[in-house]
Write a protein that holds these residues in place. Sequence first.
Motif: not given
Length: 110
Positions: A64-70
């Motif tokens: 859930l957090v990785l799309p924001y980081i990407a």
Amino acid sequence: MARGKPEPVRITSASRSHSEDLWAREKRYMITMGIRTACFVLGVGFYLSPAPKWICVVFIIGSLVLPYIAVIMANAGSSPDPGGPDLFDGNAGAKSIGEGPTSNFQADQG
């Protein structure tokens, strides 16, 4: 003896081209989203297995957090271009001339 093409001397500190910059940003985004997909699949796999559920929660939160980081990484712009202008040494391939003969000439003053 065959020689390879010589590396061109870089005379500018200009950054990479726009297409190279976009390709690098897309590559970073795709790698991050691939990791996100792996986290999601592992989260579901650990949920269905008899493993502790906290492992499942860690992977799901990661997915859930990785799309924001990407997106942040992709929109951050280009990374600084490594290097910069190469210093040009005009005498790099030149052969030097050794000392010539010395002269014992003395001028008359008078």
